[in-house]
Design a protein around this motif. Structure first.
Motif, PDB file in Angstrom:
ATOM      1  N   LYS A   1       0.631  -1.194   0.103  1.00  0.00           N
ATOM      2  CA  LYS A   1      -0.030   0.151   0.009  1.00  0.00           C
ATOM      3  C   LYS A   1       0.838   1.266  -0.064  1.00  0.00           C
ATOM      4  N   GLN A   2       0.841   1.785  -1.031  1.00  0.00           N
ATOM      5  CA  GLN A   2       1.709   3.090  -1.333  1.00  0.00           C
ATOM      6  C   GLN A   2       1.007   4.169  -0.680  1.00  0.00           C
ATOM      7  N   LYS A   3       1.619   5.223  -0.036  1.00  0.00           N
ATOM      8  CA  LYS A   3       1.207   6.478   0.591  1.00  0.00           C
ATOM      9  C   LYS A   3       0.973   7.480  -0.694  1.00  0.00           C
ATOM     10  N   MET A   4      -0.086   8.127  -0.461  1.00  0.00           N
ATOM     11  CA  MET A   4      -0.716   9.205  -1.453  1.00  0.00           C
ATOM     12  C   MET A   4       0.555  10.398  -1.653  1.00  0.00           C
ATOM     13  N   LEU A   5       1.080  10.877  -0.542  1.00  0.00           N
ATOM     14  CA  LEU A   5       1.539  11.778  -0.560  1.00  0.00           C
ATOM     15  C   LEU A   5       2.973  11.593   0.255  1.00  0.00           C
ATOM     16  N   SER A   6       4.070  11.081  -0.550  1.00  0.00           N
ATOM     17  CA  SER A   6       5.243  10.756  -0.197  1.00  0.00           C
ATOM     18  C   SER A   6       6.379  10.949  -1.143  1.00  0.00           C
ATOM     19  N   PHE A   7       7.245  11.899  -0.884  1.00  0.00           N
ATOM     20  CA  PHE A   7       7.865  12.116  -1.721  1.00  0.00           C
ATOM     21  C   PHE A   7       9.233  10.974  -1.677  1.00  0.00           C
ATOM     22  N   LYS A   8       9.363  10.546  -0.627  1.00  0.00           N
ATOM     23  CA  LYS A   8      10.306   9.317  -0.545  1.00  0.00           C
ATOM     24  C   LYS A   8      10.057   8.024  -1.187  1.00  0.00           C
ATOM     25  N   GLN A   9       8.697   7.752  -1.123  1.00  0.00           N
ATOM     26  CA  GLN A   9       8.077   6.508  -1.466  1.00  0.00           C
ATOM     27  C   GLN A   9       8.515   5.504  -0.512  1.00  0.00           C
ATOM     28  N   ASP A  10       7.971   5.961   0.929  1.00  0.00           N
ATOM     29  CA  ASP A  10       8.094   4.955   1.669  1.00  0.00           C
ATOM     30  C   ASP A  10       6.891   4.252   2.352  1.00  0.00           C
ATOM     31  N   PHE A  11       6.970   3.006   2.253  1.00  0.00           N
ATOM     32  CA  PHE A  11       5.595   2.146   2.707  1.00  0.00           C
ATOM     33  C   PHE A  11       6.119   0.696   2.937  1.00  0.00           C
ATOM     34  N   ASN A  12       5.027   0.041   3.638  1.00  0.00           N
ATOM     35  CA  ASN A  12       5.238  -1.496   4.077  1.00  0.00           C
ATOM     36  C   ASN A  12       4.670  -2.341   3.234  1.00  0.00           C
ATOM     37  N   ILE A  13       5.231  -3.334   3.109  1.00  0.00           N
ATOM     38  CA  ILE A  13       4.535  -4.631   2.606  1.00  0.00           C
ATOM     39  C   ILE A  13       4.188  -5.511   3.401  1.00  0.00           C
ATOM     40  N   VAL A  14       2.972  -5.898   3.537  1.00  0.00           N
ATOM     41  CA  VAL A  14       2.250  -6.692   4.600  1.00  0.00           C
ATOM     42  C   VAL A  14       1.763  -8.055   4.247  1.00  0.00           C
ATOM     43  N   ASP A  15       1.618  -8.940   5.263  1.00  0.00           N
ATOM     44  CA  ASP A  15       1.111 -10.209   5.004  1.00  0.00           C
ATOM     45  C   ASP A  15      -0.564 -10.292   5.196  1.00  0.00           C
ATOM     46  N   SER A  16      -1.143 -11.315   4.860  1.00  0.00           N
ATOM     47  CA  SER A  16      -2.846 -11.426   4.913  1.00  0.00           C
ATOM     48  C   SER A  16      -3.107 -11.113   6.278  1.00  0.00           C
ATOM     49  N   ASN A  17      -2.210 -11.176   7.338  1.00  0.00           N
ATOM     50  CA  ASN A  17      -2.712 -10.578   8.637  1.00  0.00           C
ATOM     51  C   ASN A  17      -2.368  -9.269   8.857  1.00  0.00           C
ATOM     52  N   GLN A  18      -1.934  -8.605   7.898  1.00  0.00           N
ATOM     53  CA  GLN A  18      -1.918  -7.115   7.879  1.00  0.00           C
ATOM     54  C   GLN A  18      -0.254  -6.801   8.817  1.00  0.00           C
TER      55      GLN A  18
ATOM     56  N   PRO B   1       3.547  -6.181   9.032  1.00  0.00           N
ATOM     57  CA  PRO B   1       4.750  -5.814   8.192  1.00  0.00           C
ATOM     58  C   PRO B   1       5.763  -6.898   7.953  1.00  0.00           C
ATOM     59  N   VAL B   2       5.897  -7.109   6.666  1.00  0.00           N
ATOM     60  CA  VAL B   2       7.047  -8.108   6.375  1.00  0.00           C
ATOM     61  C   VAL B   2       8.206  -7.485   5.712  1.00  0.00           C
ATOM     62  N   TYR B   3       7.987  -6.591   4.708  1.00  0.00           N
ATOM     63  CA  TYR B   3       9.016  -5.672   4.220  1.00  0.00           C
ATOM     64  C   TYR B   3       8.529  -4.278   4.327  1.00  0.00           C
ATOM     65  N   LYS B   4       9.815  -3.466   4.310  1.00  0.00           N
ATOM     66  CA  LYS B   4       9.669  -2.103   4.265  1.00  0.00           C
ATOM     67  C   LYS B   4      10.307  -1.596   3.016  1.00  0.00           C
ATOM     68  N   VAL B   5       9.642  -0.836   2.271  1.00  0.00           N
ATOM     69  CA  VAL B   5      10.042  -0.217   1.114  1.00  0.00           C
ATOM     70  C   VAL B   5      10.606   1.356   1.262  1.00  0.00           C
ATOM     71  N   ASP B   6      12.053   1.642   1.399  1.00  0.00           N
ATOM     72  CA  ASP B   6      12.501   2.758   1.649  1.00  0.00           C
ATOM     73  C   ASP B   6      13.050   3.755   0.388  1.00  0.00           C
ATOM     74  N   GLY B   7      12.299   4.559   0.046  1.00  0.00           N
ATOM     75  CA  GLY B   7      12.737   5.052  -1.093  1.00  0.00           C
ATOM     76  C   GLY B   7      13.943   6.547  -0.633  1.00  0.00           C
ATOM     77  N   GLU B   8      14.897   6.796  -1.600  1.00  0.00           N
ATOM     78  CA  GLU B   8      15.437   7.768  -1.655  1.00  0.00           C
ATOM     79  C   GLU B   8      15.062   9.263  -1.770  1.00  0.00           C
ATOM     80  N   PHE B   9      15.282  10.447  -1.341  1.00  0.00           N
ATOM     81  CA  PHE B   9      14.845  11.609  -1.322  1.00  0.00           C
ATOM     82  C   PHE B   9      15.901  12.282  -2.251  1.00  0.00           C
TER      83      PHE B   9
END
Length: 159
Positions: A6-23, A25-33
């Protein structure tokens, strides 16, 4: 295995989590600014280590994104010159992707034609939400996540 991004609507860095079916967090995506080209680091939430990097090439004729998993370049995704429907070359891994890239509704197959994963975008969400159904036990989910992020990056690029 089902994962949700689930990507954030207003995120300059593109930071968000990837979650499993139980919500969970399994992975974090950390974008560079403030970088030339998008760089997305995929971090394992359990070990807090970087497991993949998705790096957009800035100086190329067509949009191109390189995928590094555990420090090794494993794939390069390049958009082909086409008139109507986007098509991609995915070098090194032998995967084929079929479906509707604009709708983010596609299927990934291996060289033998076996199903690896299905990716579907949920359109009624407030932000971009993707569902990954990874059907192959032999495929590293990090690889699927990285390839999907690379395709998303290429689709966001201007021709």
């Amino acid at each position: 295995m089902q994962l949700y991004m689930k990507q954030k609507m207003l995120s300059f860095k593109q930071d968000f989590n990837i979650v499993d079916s139980n919500q969970k967090p399994v992975y974090k995506v950390d974008g560079e600014f403030l970088t030339l080209g998008r760089k997305l680091h995929i971090i394992n939430m359990e070990t807090n280590e970087e497991v993949a990097l998705v790096k957009q090439k800035v100086l190329s004729l067509m949009p191109q994104v390189d995928v590094f998993v555990r420090g090794q370049e494993v794939a390069s995704i390049r958009k082909r010159i086409t008139l109507f429907k986007p098509q991609f070359d995915i070098e090194q891994i032998g995967w084929t992707i079929k479906g509707d890239y604009f709708a983010h509704d596609y299927i990934i197959y291996d060289r033998e034609g076996d199903l690896i994963a299905q990716i579907n975008k949920k359109f009624f969400a407030m932000s971009d939400t993707f569902e990954f159904n990874i059907d192959s036990e032999e495929v590293d989910p990090v690889m699927v996540i990285a390839v999907v992020l690379a395709i998303d990056t290429v689709m966001d690029s201007k021709d």
